[in-house]
Enzyme design. Structure first.
Site, PDB file in Angstrom:
ATOM      1  N   GLU A   1      -1.824   2.513  -3.272  1.00 33.38           N
ATOM      2  CA  GLU A   1      -1.906   1.347  -2.386  1.00 33.38           C
ATOM      3  C   GLU A   1      -0.629   0.543  -2.562  1.00 33.38           C
ATOM      4  O   GLU A   1      -0.301   0.138  -3.680  1.00 33.38           O
ATOM      5  CB  GLU A   1      -3.150   0.513  -2.731  1.00 33.38           C
ATOM      6  CG  GLU A   1      -4.434   1.238  -2.368  1.00 33.38           C
ATOM      7  CD  GLU A   1      -4.467   1.702  -0.926  1.00 33.38           C
ATOM      8  OE1 GLU A   1      -4.267   0.867  -0.023  1.00 33.38           O
ATOM      9  OE2 GLU A   1      -4.648   2.903  -0.691  1.00 33.38           O
TER      10      GLU A   1
ATOM     11  N   CYS B   1      -0.678  -8.791  -1.320  1.00 35.06           N
ATOM     12  CA  CYS B   1      -0.258  -7.729  -0.408  1.00 35.06           C
ATOM     13  C   CYS B   1      -0.741  -8.046   1.001  1.00 35.06           C
ATOM     14  O   CYS B   1      -0.155  -7.613   1.979  1.00 35.06           O
ATOM     15  CB  CYS B   1      -0.782  -6.387  -0.877  1.00 35.06           C
ATOM     16  SG  CYS B   1      -2.548  -6.395  -1.184  1.00 35.06           S
TER      17      CYS B   1
HETATM   18  P1  NDP Z   1       5.463  -2.591  -8.897  1.00 37.63           P
HETATM   19  O1  NDP Z   1       5.512  -1.394  -8.013  1.00 37.63           O
HETATM   20  O2  NDP Z   1       6.730  -3.125  -9.399  1.00 37.63           O
HETATM   21  O3  NDP Z   1       4.566  -2.264 -10.203  1.00 37.63           O
HETATM   22  C1  NDP Z   1       3.252  -1.797 -10.113  1.00 37.63           C
HETATM   23  C2  NDP Z   1       2.923  -1.029 -11.369  1.00 37.63           C
HETATM   24  O4  NDP Z   1       3.722   0.154 -11.436  1.00 37.63           O
HETATM   25  C3  NDP Z   1       3.214  -1.798 -12.650  1.00 37.63           C
HETATM   26  O5  NDP Z   1       2.223  -1.520 -13.609  1.00 37.63           O
HETATM   27  C4  NDP Z   1       4.561  -1.227 -13.064  1.00 37.63           C
HETATM   28  O6  NDP Z   1       4.825  -1.361 -14.440  1.00 37.63           O
HETATM   29  C5  NDP Z   1       4.371   0.218 -12.695  1.00 37.63           C
HETATM   30  N1  NDP Z   1       5.610   0.983 -12.569  1.00 37.63           N
HETATM   31  C6  NDP Z   1       6.858   0.505 -12.316  1.00 37.63           C
HETATM   32  N2  NDP Z   1       7.740   1.538 -12.276  1.00 37.63           N
HETATM   33  C7  NDP Z   1       7.032   2.669 -12.496  1.00 37.63           C
HETATM   34  C8  NDP Z   1       7.371   4.054 -12.575  1.00 37.63           C
HETATM   35  N3  NDP Z   1       8.635   4.484 -12.390  1.00 37.63           N
HETATM   36  N4  NDP Z   1       6.395   4.947 -12.831  1.00 37.63           N
HETATM   37  C9  NDP Z   1       5.119   4.546 -12.986  1.00 37.63           C
HETATM   38  N5  NDP Z   1       4.732   3.253 -12.939  1.00 37.63           N
HETATM   39  C10 NDP Z   1       5.686   2.329 -12.678  1.00 37.63           C
HETATM   40  O7  NDP Z   1       4.607  -3.689  -8.119  1.00 37.63           O
HETATM   41  P2  NDP Z   1       4.244  -5.163  -8.595  1.00 37.63           P
HETATM   42  O8  NDP Z   1       3.495  -5.116  -9.874  1.00 37.63           O
HETATM   43  O9  NDP Z   1       5.452  -6.012  -8.509  1.00 37.63           O
HETATM   44  O10 NDP Z   1       3.185  -5.597  -7.465  1.00 37.63           O
HETATM   45  C11 NDP Z   1       3.558  -6.128  -6.235  1.00 37.63           C
HETATM   46  C12 NDP Z   1       3.475  -5.052  -5.157  1.00 37.63           C
HETATM   47  O11 NDP Z   1       2.155  -4.528  -5.121  1.00 37.63           O
HETATM   48  C13 NDP Z   1       3.727  -5.608  -3.762  1.00 37.63           C
HETATM   49  O12 NDP Z   1       4.530  -4.704  -3.057  1.00 37.63           O
HETATM   50  C14 NDP Z   1       2.324  -5.669  -3.163  1.00 37.63           C
HETATM   51  O13 NDP Z   1       2.297  -5.610  -1.752  1.00 37.63           O
HETATM   52  C15 NDP Z   1       1.682  -4.477  -3.784  1.00 37.63           C
HETATM   53  N6  NDP Z   1       0.231  -4.594  -3.772  1.00 37.63           N
HETATM   54  C16 NDP Z   1      -0.477  -3.790  -2.907  1.00 37.63           C
HETATM   55  C17 NDP Z   1      -1.854  -3.919  -2.809  1.00 37.63           C
HETATM   56  C18 NDP Z   1      -2.639  -3.032  -1.890  1.00 37.63           C
HETATM   57  O14 NDP Z   1      -3.870  -2.981  -2.013  1.00 37.63           O
HETATM   58  N7  NDP Z   1      -2.002  -2.347  -0.950  1.00 37.63           N
HETATM   59  C19 NDP Z   1      -2.570  -4.895  -3.611  1.00 37.63           C
HETATM   60  C20 NDP Z   1      -1.733  -5.666  -4.517  1.00 37.63           C
HETATM   61  C21 NDP Z   1      -0.387  -5.505  -4.569  1.00 37.63           C
HETATM   62  P3  NDP Z   1       5.771  -2.581 -14.951  1.00 37.63           P
HETATM   63  O15 NDP Z   1       5.049  -3.825 -14.624  1.00 37.63           O
HETATM   64  O16 NDP Z   1       5.884  -2.310 -16.395  1.00 37.63           O
HETATM   65  O17 NDP Z   1       7.072  -2.452 -14.209  1.00 37.63           O
END
Ligand code: NDP
Length: 531
Positions: free
Chosen positions: A301, A335
């Site tokens: 998502e 989001c």
């Molecule tokens: P990120 O994509 O930066 O991070 C999400 C998760 O992925 C974190 O736990 C992060 O860890 C991890 N991550 C980062 N890099 C990697 C990698 N290379 N491999 C595996 N895992 C990784 O998103 P945000 O946390 O900043 O969240 C905001 C985003 O989420 C927005 O784009 C928003 O729209 C979306 N979102 C979508 C929703 C939906 O239902 N469609 C709901 C809520 C949010 P770490 O924090 O350690 O970097």
């Protein structure tokens, strides 16, 4: 953490109903929340362990570092310290989860559900504690934090029931001489990778769905919200999730997350986060590693660029209130947040006036004081928002806001900001900002409005305000988003009522909180016996 703190308040085995939101106009509720907040403030700075196979990993021990979580309202304040785990922890956690799967998969669905009902009950009785922690760790105001916790409770209650339902859901056509059945069986080890913006609800929902379905989980909370992630994980453990079934290892996504995604043990990845990271995960998961016996399933998502379309027949007061609430609720860091208002030219000026009046009412400040809007979650989110405001100054006219707000505590505050006259193909119209920045886009007529509404690569949420019934019907067919609303704002999806997930680059449309969701963590097995 002691289980004795959690006292059951109501039985769980009734039909599903949403957890009610706390009425903060009631002084007794405000007082109770303030008491929980004071208690959380007193706990600030505490070190909380992760765990693998039931064995705790304290910050700085067992090869981990220290992940310090700070308060975005006052970044020098330490909310708590988590272990900064490594790829080696991820490998161990995956192995522990694989071992635990051999027994958890055979635990009857009703027993798995019972654990989640208990966890939901425990969180319900301690709900202000969970919400107060979010006020401190990610800058949610009281109502936003309360809504997040209510949703987490809903997810556990809902998926527990769903696990029981899916256990007997298989339907086949009868054939003479055979007893045929279709059973849904769990997949295996899941890598659960949530974002920070619903650090209780989304993390808890993704984790509990996978576990309810009989899978085992390695959970890596987002690095901006490890403390709330750990608190949820410890609650699930205290509720009775067995050792190895849930393992929690905070750490950098680029290392711990990558290892979880790439490992041959991983059977599925449940990810919520940005489009960029989601696409990378999707690609990596498609590669088959040495010794890997399956194709990994990816539930991803991702981001959104969500619009509210306002036509010339709409109630402009209601529409403006809906846009303001959806654009600035949790500082635009949802989001589902409205980041584009697409407005018919006939009512454009009137509507913009209402927006201007509405945004002036949005108070900003430290979320301990419960303003309408708090800070951005981090220095980088703050900088990104300011960068987009600079782009907005080039692409449109600044109607309101546009500045950082300096405070003595150095919180990451930005004014609620509106740009008018944004072109449909402008960057501010196309790219996810994830901050309190609204682009107002004029449209010539309803047809043009639909075209602009659908013109991004995303397709998550959106709304139409109209008093024309025929446009509602047309909108149902042509407005291409996973969660579509009429004459109401585009945020605030409720578990069960509004299954949630988006089209196109918003992800795999998993419909979290809906009846199809658990199926994503199950596979169907056909069994035919000659009789
Ligand atoms: P990120 O994509 O930066 O991070 C999400 C998760 O992925 C974190 O736990 C992060 O860890 C991890 N991550 C980062 N890099 C990697 C990698 N290379 N491999 C595996 N895992 C990784 O998103 P945000 O946390 O900043 O969240 C905001 C985003 O989420 C927005 O784009 C928003 O729209 C979306 N979102 C979508 C929703 C939906 O239902 N469609 C709901 C809520 C949010 P770490 O924090 O350690 O970097």
């Amino acid at each position: 953490m002691s289980a004795a703190r959690y006292l059951p308040t109501r039985p769980s085995m009734t039909d599903f109903t949403n957890e009610p939101f706390t009425d903060f106009s009631d002084p007794a509720n405000r007082e109770a929340f303030q008491a929980a907040l004071d208690a959380e403030i007193a706990r600030m700075g505490e070190a909380v362990p992760g765990f693998i196979d039931g064995v705790e990993i304290a910050p700085g021990e067992d090869g981990s570092g220290e992940l310090t979580s700070t308060n975005p309202c006052a970044p020098s304040e330490v909310v708590g310290v988590a272990p900064q785990c490594t790829s080696e922890h991820a490998e161990r956690a995956l192995e522990a989860a694989a071992k635990a799967f051999l027994t958890w998969r055979d635990v009857p669905a009703a027993e798995r559900a019972a654990v989640l009902f208990k966890a939901a009950e425990m969180m319900r009785s301690a709900k202000h504690e969970f919400s107060a922690l979010m006020v401190l760790e990610v800058g949610k105001n009281w109502a936003e934090a309360d809504g997040d916790t209510a949703e987490a409770i809903d997810f556990m209650d809902f998926y527990a029931r769903e696990a029981v339902r899916w256990d007997t859901a298989g339907r086949v056509t009868p054939v003479a001489g055979e007893a045929n059945e279709l059973r849904y069986v769990p997949l295996g080890v899941g890598a659960v990778i949530p974002p920070w913006n619903f650090p209780n609800a989304i993390l808890c929902g993704m984790t509990s769905a996978a576990i309810a379905a009989g899978n085992t989980v390695v959970l890596k909370p987002a690095s901006d919200s490890p403390m709330i992630g750990l608190r949820v994980a410890h609650l699930l453990r205290e509720a009775g999730v067995p050792d190895g079934v849930l393992n929690v290892i905070p750490g950098p996504g680029s290392k711990v997350g990558e290892t979880m995604v790439n490992h041959a043990i991983t059977r599925f990845i449940s990810f919520t986060g940005s489009k960029e990271v989601g696409l990378g995960i999707y690609e990596k998961a498609s590669r088959v590693g040495e010794g890997q016996l399956w194709l990994k399933r990816v539930v991803a998502e991702m981001g959104g660029k969500d619009s509210i379309l306002v036509d010339e027949t709409a109630d402009l007061d209601e529409a403006a209130a809906g846009v303001i609430s959806a654009a600035y609720g949790y500082t635009g860091q949802k989001c589902s947040a409205c980041s584009r208002a697409i407005v018919h030219r006939d009512v454009y000026d009137e509507f913009v006036e209402r927006l201007k009046a509405g945004v002036a009412e949005v108070s900003v400040g430290d979320t301990r004081d419960n303003p309408a809007m708090g800070p951005l979650v981090s220095q980088s989110a703050y900088q990104t928002t300011l960068d987009y405001i600079a782009i907005g100054r080039e692409e449109g006219e600044l109607l309101a806001g546009g500045n950082a707000i300096e405070t003595q505590a150095g919180g990451y505050y930005v004014e609620p900001t509106i740009f008018t006259g944004i072109a449909p193909d402008a960057r501010l119209s196309q790219e996810e900002v994830f901050g309190p920045v609204l682009a107002v886009i004029p449209c010539d007529d309803f047809e043009h409005g639909i075209e602009v509404f659908n013109n991004t690569e995303y397709g998550l949420t959106g709304a139409l305000y109209t008093n024309d019934e025929s446009r509602i019907e047309e909108g149902k067919r042509r407005l291409h988003v996973g969660n579509l609303y009429f004459n109401r704002k585009c945020t605030g999806a409720l578990v069960g009522a509004h299954p949630f997930g988006g089209f196109n680059m918003s992800g795999t449309d998993s419909k979290a909180g809906g009846g199809d969701y658990l199926g994503l963590f199950l596979q169907a097995k056909t069994i035919s016996t000659k009789v």
